[in-house]
Design an enzyme around this catalytic site. Structure first.
Site, PDB file in Angstrom:
ATOM      1  N   ASP A 398       0.860  -1.171   0.000  1.00 26.19           N
ATOM      2  CA  ASP A 398       0.000   0.000   0.000  1.00 26.19           C
ATOM      3  C   ASP A 398       0.906   1.234   0.000  1.00 26.19           C
ATOM      4  OD1 ASP A 398      -2.398   1.570   0.407  1.00 26.19           O
ATOM      5  OD2 ASP A 398      -1.724   1.800   2.473  1.00 26.19           O
ATOM      6  N   THR A 400       0.090   4.840   1.344  1.00 29.33           N
ATOM      7  CA  THR A 400       0.024   5.701   2.521  1.00 29.33           C
ATOM      8  C   THR A 400       0.323   4.928   3.799  1.00 29.33           C
ATOM      9  OG1 THR A 400      -1.640   7.053   1.423  1.00 29.33           O
ATOM     10  CG2 THR A 400      -1.407   7.332   3.802  1.00 29.33           C
ATOM     11  N   ASP A 597      -1.193  -0.762   6.263  1.00 31.81           N
ATOM     12  CA  ASP A 597      -1.331  -0.248   7.635  1.00 31.81           C
ATOM     13  C   ASP A 597      -2.723   0.251   7.976  1.00 31.81           C
ATOM     14  OD1 ASP A 597      -1.391   2.152   6.163  1.00 31.81           O
ATOM     15  OD2 ASP A 597      -0.518   3.249   7.846  1.00 31.81           O
TER      16      ASP A 597
END
Length: 710
Positions: A398, A400, A597
């Site tokens: 991912d 961000t 996250d």
């Protein structure tokens, strides 16, 4: 209530065995170990076996010396000492060693037969018992033996020294094994010893008192002086300092801390005095959660363990059959004295082939490997994740919070004509304060830095991957993607030019409308982590393909990918689609690891062969992953990949040597070399080899503590 009364004990080889008190495993006979390791806990089983070993050794040494002297140099013994007297002397000394020193082996051997869980203690009990009982009969009723086995005095050779020395050597092996096994929990004990025993508590009157760590409660105010450890997890409410968090995150550079910053318990305050409010105490602290996760991983089973279990399940019956075949082979076709040779060879087969080393090969390496990872700031939830990491072919990331810092900030705030900048920012921050989107906090922080007070939001609604809607001061406020806002209002030509310019700068854009009129554009930037490029380069060097899956637009996602050297990019991806993309990669034969996250990453983390959560991310993501990087640094993936390789190599070494040892030991003990060299393996030598085989497996596993990971 004491810890021991509430602790649960389990077997390192059979995790399904659990009980609330110490004892031995009903399946393999090994000593059970506490699931919750205590820093200063004594090993009762080690004390128990050590006492029996030292007493047995004290008795066995004169017994062994007399027996060997009688066999090799009888002229050194007093002339008045007859052969019968020597045998009675050996019997008197051997009996307490076999019946008291070896009593645990007979109990466990009996239980193994009773429950039909044949194990190493089955073989030891049969082997030691056979040689001792044979010797007792030879001493008491020698005339019942064939004449060729009797001496001129009518006596029969006895093997009391063999039964006693075998018992002593097995006790030695158990003692060394228990000592070595205790070292596998050294990582947990290291973590346990990180917490301070006391804390400086400030009462309502401002008075300071020293209290035990156990008495600290949530919302207590604590003072941490320079050089002291942070007692529990909490938030700074006064002062500033640098805190060494290396013992938790593996990062050596101290982290600046000031008001509102989070403190992790057991980390070290360096140079300033801090006041903190306790947020998480006792078993809820990050350190406690880390310890529990490491303990859980150490007790989990790797898929490769099933191979050893299957082999061990057939091994003991095969050994017993081999011993029986050896006995009758020697008794029917061997040279005289046939019965003596038959007993000695069968006992040697039983003793040398104990499969303890085979059973320990996998769990011991897993315990050491997961413990080593914890000390590097990497939490491995289960052994399967550690094993699978070695096989990963694709890493899906991912953007961000994974590739970037996860701390976005507003760099541009463009307000349309006719709107008040202060009101627009207040409305935007008020609505975003209810949102869980990673970029929302950037707008909230921008408003708070401007000193704005947020407003009450009514009729809030979040539309996944598109935007949020709410009402403030009877105005309909919408924030979201360009496509979402475009579906509600028309963009002017001037706005389109500004958008195009911001896109070129690789900034994330959030659009805002009030009562269906475009009122503002927020440009938000999230810096790439300094280590991301290095980590991706190292992973690609290992042959792992890296794929970026992001909800950001194509321009932003491709810009990040180009900067970091990522070849494949999926942009504008909805959260549910991330898991579908991973499923497609798996269907194509790839072994996929996913690093993320956020809450929206949870389905993809669970779909991946290995889910890797950033420790700086959400609890949902961490709970969905098999591996957590406490520091949130992609270099941790490089480390865990290396650790997986080294651990699995270590396990294969253990399994190979244990299997080869047992396979080669049986024919040698059965008398393979006798026709060629006239040499027969002594049961005493077999016992020594068996005992040290388990110790060698554990010692090899402990080498994982010293390997260079990165």
């Amino acid at each position: 209530m004491s810890v021991k009364e509430t602790n649960i004990y389990t077997c390192p080889m059979h995790l399904e065995i659990k009980q609330d008190h110490p004892g031995s495993c009903p399946k393999c006979g090994m000593a059970l170990e506490p699931i919750k390791v205590q820093a200063d806990e004594e090993n009762d089983e080690l004390t128990y076996m050590s006492r029996r070993f030292w007493i047995s050794l004290f008795i066995s040494l004169p017994l062994f010396i007399v027996a060997m002297t009688n066999d090799l140099a009888p002229e050194l013994l007093p002339e008045s000492l007859s052969m019968l007297s020597v045998q009675w002397f050996l019997f008197i000394l051997a009996t307490p060693v076999v019946l008291w020193g070896g009593w645990p082996f007979f109990v466990r051997g009996y239980l193994s037969v009773k429950t039909w869980n044949l194990n190493m203690f089955t073989l030891i009990a049969i082997g030691v018992g056979s040689s001792y009982i044979y010797s007792v009969f030879a001493l008491l009723v020698p005339h019942t033996f064939p004449p060729l086995m009797q001496t001129e005095d009518g006596l029969v050779h006895v093997y009391f020294e063999a039964s006693a020395v075998i018992t002593t050597l097995v006790l030695l092996g158990q003692m060394l094994e228990l000592k070595a096994r205790s070292k596998t929990t050294s990582a947990i004990k290291t973590l346990l010893n990180l917490s301070p025993a006391q804390a400086h508590k400030i009462d309502n009157n401002g008075n300071e008192e020293i209290v035990s760590l156990e008495s600290v409660l949530v919302d207590d105010i604590l003072r941490i002086k320079p050089g002291e450890k942070i007692p529990v997890d909490g938030v700074v409410i006064g002062g500033h300092s640098n805190v060494d968090e290396s013992m938790i995150t593996g990062e050596a550079i101290p982290v600046p801390k000031s008001v509102d910053d989070f403190l992790i318990g057991a980390t070290l305050n360096k140079n300033g005095t801090l006041l903190m409010r306790a947020v998480r105490v006792g078993s809820d602290t990050m350190l406690s959660e880390i310890i529990d996760m490491v303990a859980q991983a150490q007790r989990s089973r790797a898929p490769i363990q099933h191979i050893a279990d299957k082999v061990a399940g057939y091994f003991v019956p095969a050994v017993i059959f081999s011993a029986i075949f050896t006995f009758f082979g020697w008794y029917m076709w061997g040279p005289e004295p046939r019965l003596a040779y038959a007993v000695v060879s069968a006992v040697a087969v039983l003793i040398i082939a104990c499969p303890c080393a085979l059973g320990l090969a996998t769990p011991i390496s897993i315990m050491v490997g997961t413990g080593r990872a914890a000390l590097m700031g990497i939490l491995i939830k289960d052994a399967q994740s550690l094993e699978t990491m070695e096989k990963v072919t694709i890493l899906v990331v991912d953007k961000t919070g994974t590739l970037t810092e996860g701390k976005p900030k507003v760099t541009n705030f463009i307000v349309s004509d006719g709107f008040d900048e202060i009101d627009v920012l207040r409305y935007a921050a008020s609505l975003e304060s209810v949102s869980e989107h990673p970029l929302a906090q950037a707008i909230v922080k921008h408003a708070k830095d401007a000193g704005l007070v947020l407003s009450q939001v009514d009729k809030f609604k979040a539309i996944t991957a598109r935007g949020i809607i709410g009402e403030i001061d009877d105005k309909k406020i919408v924030l979201g993607s360009q496509e979402f806002i475009n579906s509600l209002c028309i963009f002017e030509a001037d706005a389109q030019k500004k958008i195009k310019a911001l896109r070129k700068e690789d900034k994330g854009l959030i659009f805002m409308s009030i009562d269906f009129h475009l009122c503002a554009i927020f440009a938000i930037e999230d810096a790439i982590k300094p280590t991301s490029k290095e980590a991706i380069h190292a992973l690609k060097k290992e042959g792992i393909k890296v794929v970026l899956i992001s909800g950001d637009n194509k321009i932003t996602a491709n810009k990040v990918a180009d900067t970091l050297g990522i070849d494949k990019v999926y942009s504008s991806v909805l959260p549910n689609v991330k898991a579908e993309i991973i499923k497609e990669l798996q269907d194509a034969g790839e072994i996929v690891a996913m690093a993320g996250d956020g809450i929206n990453d949870a389905p993809a983390l669970m779909q991946a062969n290995v889910g890797i959560a950033m420790g700086t991310g959400t609890d949902v993501a961490i709970n969905s992953a098999g591996i957590t990087l406490i520091k949130g640094d992609l270099l941790g993936i490089v480390k865990v990949r290396k650790l997986s390789y080294e651990t699995m190599k270590n396990i294969r070494q253990n399994l190979f040597f244990a299997f080869i040892y047992n396979s080669a030991g049986i024919p040698i003990a059965a008398g393979l070399f006798y026709p060629l060299f006239g040499v027969l393996l002594s049961p005493v030598i077999a016992a020594a080899a068996m005992s040290f085989s388990s110790v060698s497996v554990i010692t090899n596993a402990l080498q994982l503590r010293n390997i260079k990971i990165g």
